[in-house]
Write a protein that holds these residues in place. Structure first.
Motif, short mmCIF file in Angstrom:
data_model
loop_
_atom_site.label_atom_id
_atom_site.label_comp_id
_atom_site.label_asym_id
_atom_site.label_seq_id
_atom_site.Cartn_x
_atom_site.Cartn_y
_atom_site.Cartn_z
N GLY A 1 -6.17 -7.17 9.32
CA GLY A 1 -5.71 -5.78 9.43
C GLY A 1 -4.59 -5.55 10.41
N ASP A 2 -4.89 -4.77 11.46
CA ASP A 2 -3.88 -4.34 12.42
C ASP A 2 -3.26 -5.50 13.17
OD1 ASP A 2 -2.74 -1.92 12.86
OD2 ASP A 2 -3.87 -1.45 14.66
N ASN A 3 -4.03 -6.57 13.37
CA ASN A 3 -3.47 -7.74 14.07
C ASN A 3 -2.28 -8.30 13.30
OD1 ASN A 3 -5.42 -7.73 16.16
ND2 ASN A 3 -6.89 -8.76 14.84
N ARG B 1 -0.48 -6.70 11.06
CA ARG B 1 0.62 -5.73 11.00
C ARG B 1 1.58 -5.92 12.16
NH1 ARG B 1 -0.43 0.52 10.05
NH2 ARG B 1 -2.16 0.14 11.46
N GLY B 2 1.04 -6.19 13.36
CA GLY B 2 1.90 -6.44 14.51
C GLY B 2 2.79 -7.64 14.30
N GLU B 3 2.25 -8.69 13.66
CA GLU B 3 3.06 -9.87 13.36
C GLU B 3 4.17 -9.53 12.37
OE1 GLU B 3 0.43 -12.90 12.00
OE2 GLU B 3 -0.89 -12.77 13.74
N ASN B 4 3.85 -8.69 11.37
CA ASN B 4 4.87 -8.27 10.40
C ASN B 4 6.01 -7.52 11.09
OD1 ASN B 4 3.20 -9.35 8.49
ND2 ASN B 4 2.86 -7.47 7.35
N GLN B 5 5.64 -6.65 12.02
CA GLN B 5 6.66 -5.88 12.74
C GLN B 5 7.59 -6.80 13.52
OE1 GLN B 5 4.22 -3.23 15.04
NE2 GLN B 5 3.68 -1.95 13.27
N GLN B 6 7.02 -7.81 14.15
CA GLN B 6 7.84 -8.76 14.88
C GLN B 6 8.74 -9.56 13.94
OE1 GLN B 6 4.79 -10.83 17.12
NE2 GLN B 6 5.07 -9.50 18.91
N GLN B 7 8.22 -9.87 12.73
CA GLN B 7 9.03 -10.56 11.72
C GLN B 7 10.25 -9.73 11.33
OE1 GLN B 7 5.87 -11.56 8.69
NE2 GLN B 7 7.18 -13.35 8.44
N VAL B 8 10.02 -8.45 11.09
CA VAL B 8 11.11 -7.56 10.66
C VAL B 8 12.16 -7.42 11.75
CG1 VAL B 8 11.68 -5.17 10.07
CG2 VAL B 8 9.72 -6.28 8.98
N TYR C 1 6.42 -2.97 4.61
CA TYR C 1 5.91 -4.27 5.05
C TYR C 1 5.46 -4.19 6.51
CZ TYR C 1 5.80 -9.33 5.87
OH TYR C 1 5.41 -10.61 6.20
N SER C 2 6.22 -3.46 7.33
CA SER C 2 5.88 -3.29 8.75
C SER C 2 4.60 -2.51 8.94
CB SER C 2 7.02 -2.59 9.50
OG SER C 2 8.21 -3.32 9.41
N ARG C 3 4.27 -1.63 8.00
CA ARG C 3 3.09 -0.77 8.12
C ARG C 3 1.86 -1.35 7.43
NH1 ARG C 3 4.56 5.20 6.35
NH2 ARG C 3 2.66 5.61 7.53
N GLU C 4 2.03 -2.43 6.67
CA GLU C 4 0.94 -2.97 5.86
C GLU C 4 -0.20 -3.52 6.71
OE1 GLU C 4 -1.21 -3.30 2.85
OE2 GLU C 4 0.88 -2.86 2.35
N SER D 1 0.82 -1.22 0.00
CA SER D 1 0.00 0.00 0.00
C SER D 1 0.85 1.26 0.00
CB SER D 1 -0.91 0.01 1.23
OG SER D 1 -1.72 -1.13 1.28
N HIS D 2 2.06 1.18 0.57
CA HIS D 2 2.88 2.37 0.75
C HIS D 2 3.97 2.53 -0.30
CE1 HIS D 2 1.00 3.22 4.64
NE2 HIS D 2 1.10 1.93 4.89
N ILE D 3 4.13 1.53 -1.19
CA ILE D 3 5.07 1.65 -2.31
C ILE D 3 4.33 1.19 -3.57
CG2 ILE D 3 7.28 0.96 -3.29
CD1 ILE D 3 8.31 0.38 -0.55
N LYS D 4 4.02 2.14 -4.41
CA LYS D 4 3.26 1.83 -5.62
C LYS D 4 4.07 0.91 -6.53
CE LYS D 4 0.67 4.08 -9.35
NZ LYS D 4 0.30 5.38 -9.98
N GLY D 5 3.42 -0.19 -6.97
CA GLY D 5 4.06 -1.11 -7.90
C GLY D 5 4.93 -2.17 -7.27
N ARG D 6 5.10 -2.15 -5.93
CA ARG D 6 5.95 -3.16 -5.27
C ARG D 6 5.08 -4.35 -4.88
NH1 ARG D 6 8.78 -6.97 -3.67
NH2 ARG D 6 10.71 -6.66 -2.45
N HIS D 7 5.35 -5.49 -5.52
CA HIS D 7 4.58 -6.71 -5.26
C HIS D 7 5.37 -7.62 -4.33
CE1 HIS D 7 1.74 -9.96 -5.98
NE2 HIS D 7 2.76 -10.77 -6.19
#
Length: 495
Positions: A383-385, A387-394, A373-376, A351-357
């Motif tokens: 949704g937000d649930n 996103r928290g998992e993504n942040q922990q992944q990063v 990816y952390s903000r997605e 959502s935050h980088i146009k064209g990045r798949h």
């Protein structure tokens, strides 16, 4: 002379040999003095920075200094006494090499000391913006002389000290009242702290398109950080709050919505760490407020204390320390270490980088992509649930990359340089080094568990935006909050 003549030795040649030998001895003496001076000053600086950092356990310091003494003292004695020039030359080269190695390590130590001292700077420079309507004829600050300017009551005195020209002051109690004063053309300009400005851009439709910033200035303030305590974190269990704010720039000059809200519950006795994620849009009562609840992310607009106290209320705990980072820290760190590899459980377009798949499976991200990816949240049904998992992944991917390769050694000073100004904590240098010393001394294996509280998406009015705006919020699933409370207390109370 008679012997010289008989052996056909030229007296002048012998005299030259004596002179050359004397010059050679003087040159060597000069090299010895310079080498010893260089060695002495290098080791004094090395020892000073090493002791100042206080990073190594005592047993390692004692062993290190004994080894250095055993190696150096005989070398120095041999250099001063032996007449063998070849041996002296070898010893000089060895001393210079050892001293150069100490200089290299000394650079690491100094960089660490400087970085730690800057992360503990509690003096904040808050950025304020003077904003007018897009179609206004006012284009610079001087044009506001004798005009109407609306400000928050809490900022009125300090703003007046900065804007030294005369103007008609309209004091408002809420930030949203300021915004509507400007949009409804009840004032010529408003002054907003940058955190509020970013909040208005996200939550007030077309605010950015309908307004323009004509002037920006800083006001210094000093935060009273209630999280600071005297817990010995290398011995006693503690809770560390990690707050990721949604702005770039120097951490000491910005406040902003806290998009990352992770609690690290650490027990150094049992070597257990619990990471608890709280979604940014969690609909909670901000500490010290009544009436409408608000998104947890909005607490960061009012400062780190508001976020800390609100989470303390939610989980019925005391938060001992905090780390505050902005988005620039993540981007820079990931780029410096050469990117990270993260597993995605679905395919989606960022959502935050146009064209990045993003492909389902392993993906390699640079700094900007890791942040996106952390903000997605829009790509996921939860949704937000999620996103928290993504942040922990990063976070996990960064730790794995840094600890499982030579990057930390090769890029150490570059990492610290790039993180400068993006990172702030109330942990003292003594706190941080005590943890490192404990790890080096005991080399324990840590058990890490992650947990995320959940909720249900809905729309509601918020404390920050008032009753004019229905915003997306997450109604807490209190059973998961209670489970988090139990997990936190379990880690803290275990011996």
């Amino acid at each position: 002379v008679k012997l010289m003549k008989e052996n056909r030795i030229d007296p002048k040649l012998n005299e030259n040999n004596i002179k050359n030998k004397t010059i050679k001895e003087k040159i060597f003496l000069g090299l010895i003095v310079l080498t010893l001076f260089f060695t002495l000053t290098t080791f004094v600086r090395f020892t000073y920075n090493l002791l100042k950092l206080n990073l190594l356990p005592l047993k390692y310091l004692v062993i290190g200094f004994i080894v250095i003494a055993v190696v150096l003292i005989p070398m120095v004695v041999l250099i001063c006494k032996k007449n063998h020039y070849v041996l002296k030359s070898i010893l000089i080269v060895l001393l210079v090499g050892m001293s150069s190695g100490c200089l290299f390590v000394n650079d690491y130590l100094k960089s660490t000391n400087d970085f730690l001292s800057k992360t503990q700077n509690k003096e904040n420079k808050l950025v304020y913006k003077v904003i007018v309507k897009k179609d206004s004829e006012i284009s610079k600050i001087e044009n506001l002389k004798n005009k109407d300017i609306s400000v928050l009551g809490t900022d009125a005195a300090t703003i007046k000290d900065h804007l030294t020209f005369s103007y008609n002051e309209n004091i408002k109690t809420g930030f949203i009242d300021l915004v509507h004063d400007l949009l409804d053309e009840k004032t010529d300009a408003i002054v907003l702290e940058n955190g509020y400005y970013m909040l208005a851009i996200e939550e007030v439709e077309s605010f950015e398109d309908d307004t323009k910033v004509i002037y920006t200035f800083d006001l210094e303030t000093e935060e009273d950080l209630t999280a600071i305590d005297n817990t010995e974190i290398a011995v006693e269990p503690f809770v560390l709050y990690i707050s990721g704010i949604d702005q770039r720039g120097n951490i000491s000059s910005v406040r902003g919505r806290s998009d990352v809200n992770q609690l690290l519950v650490v027990n150094p006795k049992t070597h257990k760490i619990l990471i608890v994620n709280t979604p940014r849009d969690y609909y909670v009562q901000l500490h010290g407020t009544t009436g409408l609840k608000d998104k947890l992310t909005h607490a960061g607009v009012y400062g780190i204390n508001k976020s800390i106290e609100t989470l303390e209320d939610l989980y019925d705990i005391d938060i001992n320390h905090y780390i505050r980072v902005n988005f620039g820290a993540l981007e820079r760190l990931v780029d410096v270490i050469g990117g990270i590899d993260v597993y995605s459980d679905i395919s989606f377009n960022m959502s935050h980088i146009k064209g990045r798949h993003v492909e389902k499976g392993m993906n390699h991200f640079n700094g900007r992509e890791a942040l996106a990816y952390s903000r997605e949240r829009y790509a996921y049904t939860t949704g937000d649930n999620h996103r928290g998992e993504n942040q922990q992944q990063v976070i996990t991917a960064i730790i794995d990359k840094v600890t499982s390769s030579e990057i930390l050694i090769k890029k150490y000073t570059e990492i610290l340089k790039n993180l400068e100004g993006t990172f702030q904590t109330d942990l003292s240098s003594e706190d941080i080094t005590s943890l490192v010393k404990m790890q080096l001394s005991e080399m324990p294996k840590w058990s890490i568990e992650s947990y995320a509280v959940t909720g249900r998406g809905s729309s509601n009015y918020t404390y920050s935006m008032g009753t004019k705006y229905l915003l997306y919020v997450m109604e807490p699933n209190m059973s998961t909050v209670e489970e988090a409370k139990g997990k936190i207390k379990g880690v803290l109370n275990e011996d």
